[in-house]
Enzyme design. Structure first.
Site, PDB file in Angstrom:
ATOM      1  N   GLY B  29       8.942   6.952  10.685  1.00 33.21           N
ATOM      2  CA  GLY B  29      10.072   6.245  10.102  1.00 33.21           C
ATOM      3  C   GLY B  29      11.017   5.652  11.132  1.00 33.21           C
ATOM      4  O   GLY B  29      11.886   4.863  10.779  1.00 33.21           O
ATOM      5  N   CYS B 237      -2.826  -4.814 -18.609  1.00 32.16           N
ATOM      6  CA  CYS B 237      -3.290  -6.058 -17.996  1.00 32.16           C
ATOM      7  C   CYS B 237      -4.040  -6.874 -19.051  1.00 32.16           C
ATOM      8  O   CYS B 237      -4.876  -6.347 -19.779  1.00 32.16           O
ATOM      9  CB  CYS B 237      -4.200  -5.756 -16.808  1.00 32.16           C
ATOM     10  SG  CYS B 237      -5.033  -7.209 -16.149  1.00 32.16           S
ATOM     11  N   CYS B 240      -7.999  -7.095 -17.682  1.00 33.03           N
ATOM     12  CA  CYS B 240      -8.864  -5.922 -17.591  1.00 33.03           C
ATOM     13  C   CYS B 240      -8.366  -4.747 -18.426  1.00 33.03           C
ATOM     14  O   CYS B 240      -9.025  -3.720 -18.504  1.00 33.03           O
ATOM     15  CB  CYS B 240      -9.034  -5.493 -16.134  1.00 33.03           C
ATOM     16  SG  CYS B 240      -7.581  -4.677 -15.457  1.00 33.03           S
ATOM     17  N   CYS B 262      -2.967  -7.833 -13.545  1.00 26.79           N
ATOM     18  CA  CYS B 262      -2.887  -6.971 -12.360  1.00 26.79           C
ATOM     19  C   CYS B 262      -2.521  -7.800 -11.140  1.00 26.79           C
ATOM     20  O   CYS B 262      -3.123  -8.848 -10.902  1.00 26.79           O
ATOM     21  CB  CYS B 262      -4.239  -6.322 -12.068  1.00 26.79           C
ATOM     22  SG  CYS B 262      -4.762  -5.103 -13.265  1.00 26.79           S
ATOM     23  N   CYS B 268      -8.453  -5.441 -10.346  1.00 25.83           N
ATOM     24  CA  CYS B 268      -8.715  -6.079 -11.634  1.00 25.83           C
ATOM     25  C   CYS B 268     -10.184  -6.508 -11.722  1.00 25.83           C
ATOM     26  O   CYS B 268     -10.842  -6.295 -12.738  1.00 25.83           O
ATOM     27  CB  CYS B 268      -7.795  -7.292 -11.787  1.00 25.83           C
ATOM     28  SG  CYS B 268      -7.615  -7.867 -13.486  1.00 25.83           S
TER      29      CYS B 268
END
Lengths: 256, 286
Positions: B29, B237, B240, B262, B268
């Site tokens: 970080g 979605c 899909c 998606c 997808c």
């Protein structure tokens, strides 16, 4: 009783020029001390040295911490000093915009110090912000307004609320009433006097306005050219000035 | 192969970048400054990510680039072509087959493995920047762990919108120490930041690299009474039928019709090939 703040022989030089030098005094809990003097007399330099904003070249600033008793803040570690700066100390700037975050709402400004010491409950933070707005006589409905939408006097009161929310024990004030008109000044002084007495705060107030110290300060230090020329009880110094400069200062005040 | 050195950058530069990456991995970080180079693309197009990818790639790697989850947008295509040309590495659009994935603004839906590296393009690495403009001050705040200001931003969100409205680039605390900007990924992806793959973040213009090692705890900041929520559009979605993936909203006409699809194009595609069909999808011959 241990003094809250013991200042020993503090000096700050700007190159060859003197910022302030040979300053020593004790400040006891609940005591308000005024520092007066003309522009360039070193009073702001002194205040910044004491508050840890600039490092003095010499001397000790011993603060009676809650946990460890008296500690020299000049030599203490920076994290510890910054921690003091947002818990036990408060600093009220002359210009409210130096002490506020102008793009953050009033509530956020007050909450910042709480969040900085670990408050993580939104409802509590907001409740305390509202409580403090009330104590400095700002309407609760302004809690989500930004300080830029506030008048000068309100900004100054907001700055005071933001500083006092963590229950500090020592407040540094640099010309808290500078730039405000007289009626607003009077209200602010009234408010400050009430808060100082209520919370038992100790305060160091730098100002060039003798009326401010007359109202607020128990003791007074007069500075000239970086030196303390006279110190004593406020009424004593103002009513019976001994040093030539203090006499000049007192006689310069316009009588209406 | 071309006349370029492998992966465009010279070996000394890659070595310098690798040192920054290793330091970043050692201090999760923490933003490591590095001597960012001019790249043959404009700032904002992923110059940081490209440099990190260049330093991480080996000739045996398989490379994948996504932009907002998609393999076929300009940014993804240009960077993929760039490394095809300068490094000659294999490229793929399949998340599972890739060993190095460079991404802009998304984490792939499929869980990544220990054999993969995810490289993020970062516009502004400093999470405190919009609250505290001074770099000297933000550095001090990081070193002293003074992160109260980050919560001031979240406080402002709640006071103005009634909920934490920050929906992307949602600040996180890494390994209980540094507060980090996860790059502008949607906050839906924040829980995925704790993953098996190595995550590297490169900011070219700002000259910073930071990293999250595998299995490092990453906590999204929040309030006790307003806990963090990973949000997405409340739809399946339309191609899909997936209900667990992050969706893009596409406006279809001027009569208010829209579809949700998606954002991860590979995810997808895989689902459609496996026979899933959404509201507007058509059967594909598997």
């Amino acid at each position: 009783m241990t003094p809250l703040l013991q200042v020993r022989d503090v000096a700050k030089m700007y190159g060859a020029r003197i910022g302030c030098t040979d300053v020593s005094f004790d400040l006891y809990p609940g005591e308000v001390m005024g520092i007066v003097g003309e522009s360039g007399s070193g009073k702001s330099t002194l205040l910044n040295c004491l508050a840890g904003h600039i490092a003095p070249d010499r001397g000790q600033v011993i603060f009676d911490t809650r946990a460890d008793g008296p500690v020299d803040t000049v030599t203490m570690s920076e994290p510890a000093r910054r921690m003091l700066g947002r818990t036990d100390w408060a600093f009220v700037h002359q210009h409210a915009r130096d002490g506020l975050r102008m793009n953050v709402s009033a509530g956020g400004n007050i909450g910042e110090r709480l969040m900085a010491v670990g408050a993580r409950h939104y409802g509590d933070i907001r409740a305390r912000a509202v409580d403090w707005l009330d104590r400095v006589e700002i309407s609760e409905t302004r809690v989500d307004d930004r300080p830029s939408a506030f008048s000068g006097g309100m900004q100054q009161r907001l700055q005071i609320a933001r500083n006092l929310v963590t229950d500090p024990r020592l407040v540094f004030m640099d010309e808290p009433t500078g730039g405000l008109d007289v009626s607003v000044q009077a209200r602010l002084l009234d408010l400050l006097r009430g808060l100082v007495r209520q919370m038992g705060l100790s305060a160091l107030i730098v100002t060039h306005d003798l009326a401010v110290v007359r109202l607020l300060a128990d003791r007074l230090m007069v500075m000239k050219d970086g030196h303390v020329v006279e110190a004593g009880l406020t009424d004593q110094v103002l009513d019976d000035p001994q040093h030539a400069y203090t006499q000049l200062l007192v006689s310069s005040v316009l009588q209406v | 192969m071309s006349d370029y050195n492998f992966a465009y950058l010279d070996e000394q530069t890659k070595r310098m970048i690798r040192r920054a990456i290793l330091k970043g991995l050692a201090v999760p970080g923490y933003q490591v400054p590095f001597a960012s180079r001019e790249m043959p693309m404009p700032y904002g197009w992923g110059t940081g990510g490209v440099q990190v990818s260049a330093a991480a790639l080996t000739p045996e790697d398989t490379f994948k680039v996504i932009d907002q989850g998609s393999d076929d947008t300009t940014n993804a295509v240009s960077i993929r072509k760039f490394f095809e040309k300068t490094a000659g590495v294999a490229v793929t659009e399949e998340t599972e087959k890739a060993t190095v994935i460079q991404t802009r603004h998304r984490i792939p839906e499929a869980a990544l493995t220990e054999d993969q590296i995810l490289v993020y393009q970062v516009p502004i690495p400093e999470p405190l920047r919009f609250l505290e403009p001074r770099e000297t001050e933000t550095r001090k705040m990081h070193s002293l762990e003074e992160y109260g200001l980050m919560h001031v931003k979240l406080y402002e969100d709640i006071s103005q919108h009634g909920a934490i409205a920050t929906s992307y680039a949602y600040p996180v605390k890494v390994a209980d120490r540094y507060v980090m900007d996860p790059s502008p990924i949607p906050k839906f992806d924040n829980p995925k930041l704790e993953m098996a793959a190595i995550q590297l973040f490169g900011a070219g213009r700002e000259q910073r690299i930071y990293a999250v090692p595998p299995y490092t705890p990453v906590v999204s900041l929040d309030f006790e009474d307003y806990p963090f929520e990973a949000t997405k559009a409340d739809h399946p979605c339309d191609l899909c039928g997936a209900e667990d993936s992050y969706l893009d909203e596409v406006i279809l006409d001027d009569a208010g019709n829209r579809m949700f699809v998606c954002s991860d194009s590979d995810y997808c595609r895989c689902r459609r090939e496996a026979g899933h069909v959404g509201r507007l999808g058509v059967e594909t011959a598997a």
